[in-house]
Design a protein around this motif. Structure first.
Motif, PDB file in Angstrom:
ATOM      1  N   SER A 141       0.854  -1.191   0.000  1.00 40.93           N
ATOM      2  CA  SER A 141       0.000   0.000   0.000  1.00 40.93           C
ATOM      3  C   SER A 141       0.890   1.242   0.000  1.00 40.93           C
ATOM      4  CB  SER A 141      -0.914  -0.009   1.228  1.00 40.93           C
ATOM      5  OG  SER A 141      -1.697   1.162   1.246  1.00 40.93           O
ATOM      6  N   VAL A 142       0.666   2.141  -0.943  1.00 42.54           N
ATOM      7  CA  VAL A 142       1.549   3.290  -1.132  1.00 42.54           C
ATOM      8  C   VAL A 142       0.815   4.594  -0.795  1.00 42.54           C
ATOM      9  CG1 VAL A 142       2.957   4.603  -2.760  1.00 42.54           C
ATOM     10  CG2 VAL A 142       2.820   2.098  -2.937  1.00 42.54           C
ATOM     11  N   ASP A 143       1.435   5.397   0.068  1.00 40.81           N
ATOM     12  CA  ASP A 143       0.961   6.756   0.334  1.00 40.81           C
ATOM     13  C   ASP A 143       2.039   7.702  -0.184  1.00 40.81           C
ATOM     14  OD1 ASP A 143       0.028   9.166   1.199  1.00 40.81           O
ATOM     15  OD2 ASP A 143       0.213   8.736   3.342  1.00 40.81           O
ATOM     16  N   PRO A 144       1.821   8.370  -1.325  1.00 41.75           N
ATOM     17  CA  PRO A 144       2.867   9.222  -1.912  1.00 41.75           C
ATOM     18  C   PRO A 144       3.340  10.340  -1.001  1.00 41.75           C
ATOM     19  CG  PRO A 144       1.087   8.842  -3.468  1.00 41.75           C
ATOM     20  CD  PRO A 144       0.617   8.318  -2.156  1.00 41.75           C
ATOM     21  N   THR A 145       2.469  10.795  -0.071  1.00 38.68           N
ATOM     22  CA  THR A 145       2.862  11.902   0.803  1.00 38.68           C
ATOM     23  C   THR A 145       3.862  11.469   1.874  1.00 38.68           C
ATOM     24  OG1 THR A 145       0.983  11.530   2.284  1.00 38.68           O
ATOM     25  CG2 THR A 145       0.659  13.043   0.438  1.00 38.68           C
ATOM     26  N   SER A 146       3.909  10.168   2.165  1.00 35.84           N
ATOM     27  CA  SER A 146       4.922   9.648   3.095  1.00 35.84           C
ATOM     28  C   SER A 146       6.186   9.365   2.280  1.00 35.84           C
ATOM     29  CB  SER A 146       4.421   8.377   3.786  1.00 35.84           C
ATOM     30  OG  SER A 146       3.261   8.642   4.544  1.00 35.84           O
ATOM     31  N   VAL A 147       6.910  10.429   1.965  1.00 34.20           N
ATOM     32  CA  VAL A 147       7.990  10.342   0.987  1.00 34.20           C
ATOM     33  C   VAL A 147       9.104   9.409   1.448  1.00 34.20           C
ATOM     34  CG1 VAL A 147       9.645  11.668  -0.376  1.00 34.20           C
ATOM     35  CG2 VAL A 147       7.438  12.675   0.213  1.00 34.20           C
ATOM     36  N   LEU A 148       9.461   9.463   2.712  1.00 38.02           N
ATOM     37  CA  LEU A 148      10.524   8.588   3.215  1.00 38.02           C
ATOM     38  C   LEU A 148      10.160   7.120   3.043  1.00 38.02           C
ATOM     39  CD1 LEU A 148      11.745  10.370   6.484  1.00 38.02           C
ATOM     40  CD2 LEU A 148      13.125   9.822   4.476  1.00 38.02           C
ATOM     41  N   ALA A 149       8.924   6.765   3.402  1.00 41.13           N
ATOM     42  CA  ALA A 149       8.487   5.377   3.243  1.00 41.13           C
ATOM     43  C   ALA A 149       8.412   4.997   1.768  1.00 41.13           C
ATOM     44  CB  ALA A 149       7.127   5.193   3.908  1.00 41.13           C
ATOM     45  N   PHE A 150       7.965   5.925   0.926  1.00 46.99           N
ATOM     46  CA  PHE A 150       7.855   5.674  -0.513  1.00 46.99           C
ATOM     47  C   PHE A 150       9.231   5.354  -1.105  1.00 46.99           C
ATOM     48  CE2 PHE A 150       5.692   7.460  -4.607  1.00 46.99           C
ATOM     49  CZ  PHE A 150       5.760   6.199  -5.176  1.00 46.99           C
ATOM     50  N   ILE A 151      10.244   6.108  -0.688  1.00 49.91           N
ATOM     51  CA  ILE A 151      11.606   5.886  -1.188  1.00 49.91           C
ATOM     52  C   ILE A 151      12.087   4.482  -0.819  1.00 49.91           C
ATOM     53  CG2 ILE A 151      14.021   6.574  -0.885  1.00 49.91           C
ATOM     54  CD1 ILE A 151      13.062   9.461  -0.682  1.00 49.91           C
ATOM     55  N   ARG A 152      11.811   4.068   0.423  1.00 47.13           N
ATOM     56  CA  ARG A 152      12.246   2.729   0.850  1.00 47.13           C
ATOM     57  C   ARG A 152      11.516   1.629   0.074  1.00 47.13           C
ATOM     58  NH1 ARG A 152      12.333   5.359   6.062  1.00 47.13           N
ATOM     59  NH2 ARG A 152      10.175   4.699   6.435  1.00 47.13           N
ATOM     60  N   GLU A 153      10.260   1.863  -0.256  1.00 46.01           N
ATOM     61  CA  GLU A 153       9.478   0.856  -0.984  1.00 46.01           C
ATOM     62  C   GLU A 153       9.926   0.724  -2.439  1.00 46.01           C
ATOM     63  OE1 GLU A 153       5.777   2.642  -0.240  1.00 46.01           O
ATOM     64  OE2 GLU A 153       5.511   1.758   1.761  1.00 46.01           O
ATOM     65  N   LEU A 154      10.463   1.815  -2.998  1.00 47.45           N
ATOM     66  CA  LEU A 154      10.875   1.782  -4.407  1.00 47.45           C
ATOM     67  C   LEU A 154      12.075   0.873  -4.653  1.00 47.45           C
ATOM     68  CD1 LEU A 154      10.562   5.578  -5.372  1.00 47.45           C
ATOM     69  CD2 LEU A 154       9.108   3.696  -6.166  1.00 47.45           C
ATOM     70  N   VAL A 155      12.805   0.537  -3.611  1.00 48.91           N
ATOM     71  CA  VAL A 155      14.042  -0.233  -3.753  1.00 48.91           C
ATOM     72  C   VAL A 155      13.805  -1.581  -4.427  1.00 48.91           C
ATOM     73  CG1 VAL A 155      15.919  -1.345  -2.475  1.00 48.91           C
ATOM     74  CG2 VAL A 155      15.100   0.900  -1.774  1.00 48.91           C
ATOM     75  N   VAL A 156      12.626  -2.161  -4.243  1.00 50.23           N
ATOM     76  CA  VAL A 156      12.373  -3.510  -4.758  1.00 50.23           C
ATOM     77  C   VAL A 156      12.062  -3.508  -6.253  1.00 50.23           C
ATOM     78  CG1 VAL A 156      11.495  -4.242  -2.516  1.00 50.23           C
ATOM     79  CG2 VAL A 156       9.895  -3.363  -4.226  1.00 50.23           C
ATOM     80  N   LEU A 157      11.871  -2.342  -6.849  1.00 52.99           N
ATOM     81  CA  LEU A 157      11.496  -2.278  -8.261  1.00 52.99           C
ATOM     82  C   LEU A 157      12.730  -2.308  -9.158  1.00 52.99           C
ATOM     83  CD1 LEU A 157       8.680   0.429  -8.149  1.00 52.99           C
ATOM     84  CD2 LEU A 157       8.463  -2.061  -7.994  1.00 52.99           C
ATOM     85  N   PRO A 158      12.619  -2.867 -10.364  1.00 57.78           N
ATOM     86  CA  PRO A 158      13.770  -2.927 -11.273  1.00 57.78           C
ATOM     87  C   PRO A 158      14.242  -1.552 -11.739  1.00 57.78           C
ATOM     88  CG  PRO A 158      11.749  -3.673 -12.356  1.00 57.78           C
ATOM     89  CD  PRO A 158      11.443  -3.575 -10.904  1.00 57.78           C
ATOM     90  N   ASP A 159      13.325  -0.602 -11.897  1.00 56.17           N
ATOM     91  CA  ASP A 159      13.710   0.748 -12.319  1.00 56.17           C
ATOM     92  C   ASP A 159      13.632   1.723 -11.149  1.00 56.17           C
ATOM     93  OD1 ASP A 159      11.010   0.535 -12.060  1.00 56.17           O
ATOM     94  OD2 ASP A 159      10.509   1.703 -13.857  1.00 56.17           O
ATOM     95  N   ALA A 160      14.101   1.274  -9.986  1.00 54.32           N
ATOM     96  CA  ALA A 160      14.017   2.073  -8.761  1.00 54.32           C
ATOM     97  C   ALA A 160      14.773   3.386  -8.885  1.00 54.32           C
ATOM     98  CB  ALA A 160      14.550   1.270  -7.578  1.00 54.32           C
TER      99      ALA A 160
END
Length: 588
Positions: A517-536
């Motif tokens: 579940s992604v909340d774009p306004t929680s930028v710090l959490a969003f950055i950590r979640e992006l790590v798992v993507l191939p085009d992070a």
């Protein structure tokens, strides 16, 4: 110690003694007390020139300096000041120290949905006691109310440090707030009683510097304790300091208790007004703290609480004007233009300072990848500028006895610093960050000091405690309003930017497909979640651009507050430090 003062002719810009609530500094002789000698820097008898008959001519008279009520030797004065500063350091440190400890708290106690209440309960209970402690100090005595505030804060700290559940922690934070809200206000009031008006600004400047230093290093200390010891020590550290401060105040501060029995004093207390004001503050601050996160801004809860708060404020005003025999906030507090203008300045200053402090720390963590501790270190230039400006402003006021011009200097510097901070980017040099934070810190440091002094000097002595308490309440409410407005603006900009960015839209789709579940306004959490993507890497770069844009818009919006301070400063009048003798008013 003081030079002979020249006769001060009537002036449109300087208020003379009048019958319409102009501040009158009453000497201890007039009050039927013996003049008291305090610390050598404090009180001396001086020959001054005063207008005779109000129209011309002057004569030399012997006059006591104002506000030296308590007999303190040099050693006692030093110990009492140290105790006051310790109390202020505890309360202000606790306002920000928990921010970087939240992650560790949730890891141990769980119940993440209750996290907003850790800060909200402290703020709301602090605002309540802050608004009431001025009247309580008048009725029950400065020393007793200050000791009660220190005891509640220390007890709440022990409870928070020992909490075994999130509910207990929140309850302990409420007790902490009840004490913390009175500590800073009572410290200001006590300084006004033990320090002459002419020297008061020096000690207020020192206290303001301690407040700023503690507020800025709070996240740094909280992060260090959470990382290397335990989050519980963010609260337990207050216990030894609180106990030592209580002992010092009990032993070395011989404040007399006001006359009358406890029941007689209770009979004078405006209980209905206190209940209405407290409830109005809670109903106003609750949606500000929870709106946009726990509740939607257009939710029934938010709208209903704002309406209830407005109704209660109107009822409180009626009670104070028509019902209460001794109102908590008397109407005479507003009978010259300076007092309401300075209260307005306190609101704008709270909105400026606390909001900028929060988002600047967030900027360093997101754009530079700093930890909370590293971000706290990078805020040191702001702390140095704030603390240094507070002390130097106090010295300037003490030597010149002029302060109104500083209501213009402070916001101008704050505007310049705010513009510089809004222009910061991930590629900005270290000196650019230091310069912007330093200039902003100097501007806000000047404002906090001159606001504190101006609130006291603009009212008669009998309203000094009330004016100090109301000004502190306005400052706290301003901080809540500022953070809420900035948070809403920041989130709206983030949402709009993300919604129009194809790279981030695709990143969110991929994360949600993975069950995240992604909340774009929680930028710090969003950055950590992006790590798992191939085009992070690409998505992370786009997110940083979105954040920088939102950061810039938010900081530029903060410039509204110092601009309004400049406008409110037009209504602040210059009151000289005066002592009223048996025959005339004396300027010292």
């Amino acid at each position: 110690m003081f030079e002979q003062a020249a006769p001060h002719p009537p002036s449109a810009k300087t208020d003379e003694q009048s019958e319409d609530c102009t501040p009158v500094r009453t000497s201890s002789r007039e009050q039927g007390e013996q003049p008291i000698q305090t610390d050598p820097i404090q009180s001396q008898t001086s020959t001054v020139e005063v207008p005779s008959g109000g129209e011309g001519g002057s004569k030399g008279v012997e006059a006591d300096e104002d506000a030296a009520k308590v007999p303190l030797t040099g050693a006692k004065f030093t110990l009492v000041m140290f105790a006051l500063l310790c109390g202020v350091a505890m309360a202000s440190l606790d306002g920000t120290i928990v921010a970087t400890a939240i992650k560790a708290v949730v890891a141990e106690l769980g119940r993440q949905e209750l996290v907003p209440w850790i800060g909200s309960t402290y703020l709301m209970s602090a605002a309540i006691t802050c608004s009431l402690c001025g009247k309580l100090a008048d009725l029950f005595g400065r020393k007793l109310v200050f000791l009660l505030a220190l005891s509640l804060f220390t007890l709440g700290s022990a409870g928070a440090g020992a909490a075994q559940s999130m509910s207990i922690l929140i309850g302990a934070r409420a007790v902490q707030g009840l004490g913390g809200g009175g500590i800073f206000t009572l410290a200001i009031i006590i300084i006004a009683e033990i320090v002459p008006t002419r020297k008061r600004s020096i000690y207020l400047g020192l206290m303001t510097a301690v407040f700023g230093f503690s507020s800025v290093i709070g996240p740094l200390v909280g992060g260090a304790l959470s990382d290397h010891v335990s989050w519980r020590w963010c609260f337990l550290i207050n216990i030894p300091i609180g106990l030592l401060t209580i002992i010092a105040v009990m032993v070395f501060l011989p404040f007399p208790s006001p006359a009358g029995t406890f029941m007689q004093k209770m009979a004078k207390l405006d209980i209905l007004g206190a209940l209405l004001l407290s409830s109005a503050i809670v109903c106003f601050l609750t949606p500000l703290q929870l709106g946009g996160s726990t509740w939607e801004w257009n939710s029934v809860q938010v709208i209903a609480l704002f309406i209830v708060s407005l109704v209660q404020i109107l009822a409180f005003i009626y009670v104070e004007l028509r019902v209460a025999s001794e109102p908590i906030i008397p109407a005479t507090l507003f009978c010259n233009s300076s007092s309401p203008a300075i209260l307005g300045i306190a609101i704008m200053l709270g909105a400026t300072f606390f909001t900028s402090l929060y988002y600047m720390s967030l900027f360093f963590q997101i754009t530079n990848g700093d930890t909370a501790t590293q971000a706290g270190v990078k805020l040191i230039p702001l702390m140095v500028g704030f603390s240094g400006a507070s002390v130097l402003t106090g010295i300037f006021i003490s030597r010149t006895q002029r302060y109104v011009a500083l209501f213009y200097v402070g916001p101008i510097l704050a505007i310049l610093g705010g513009v510089f901070m809004a222009l910061l980017t991930p590629s900005s040099k270290a000196y650019e960050s230091v310069l912007s934070l330093g200039v902003f810190g100097i501007g806000t440091g000047v404002l906090v000091q001159v606001r504190t002094f101006g609130a006291q000097i603009s009212v008669p002595r009998e309203l000094l405690a009330t004016a100090s308490a109301v000004a502190q309440t306005c400052n706290a409410i301003g901080g809540s309003v500022g953070v809420a407005i900035a948070g809403t603006l920041f989130n709206n900009v983030i949402h709009a930017q993300v919604a129009s960015n194809p790279v981030l839209i695709e990143a969110i789709r991929q994360l949600e497909a993975r069950g995240v579940s992604v909340d774009p306004t929680s930028v710090l959490a969003f950055i950590r979640e992006l790590v798992v993507l191939p085009d992070a890497g690409l998505a992370n770069a786009e997110l940083l651009q979105v954040f920088n844009h939102a950061f810039k818009v938010t900081y530029l919006s903060l410039l509204v507050y110092p601009t309004l301070i400049l406008l409110l400063a037009l209504f602040v009048r210059e009151f000289p430090c005066r002592v009223k003798t048996d025959a005339e008013t004396v300027e010292v």
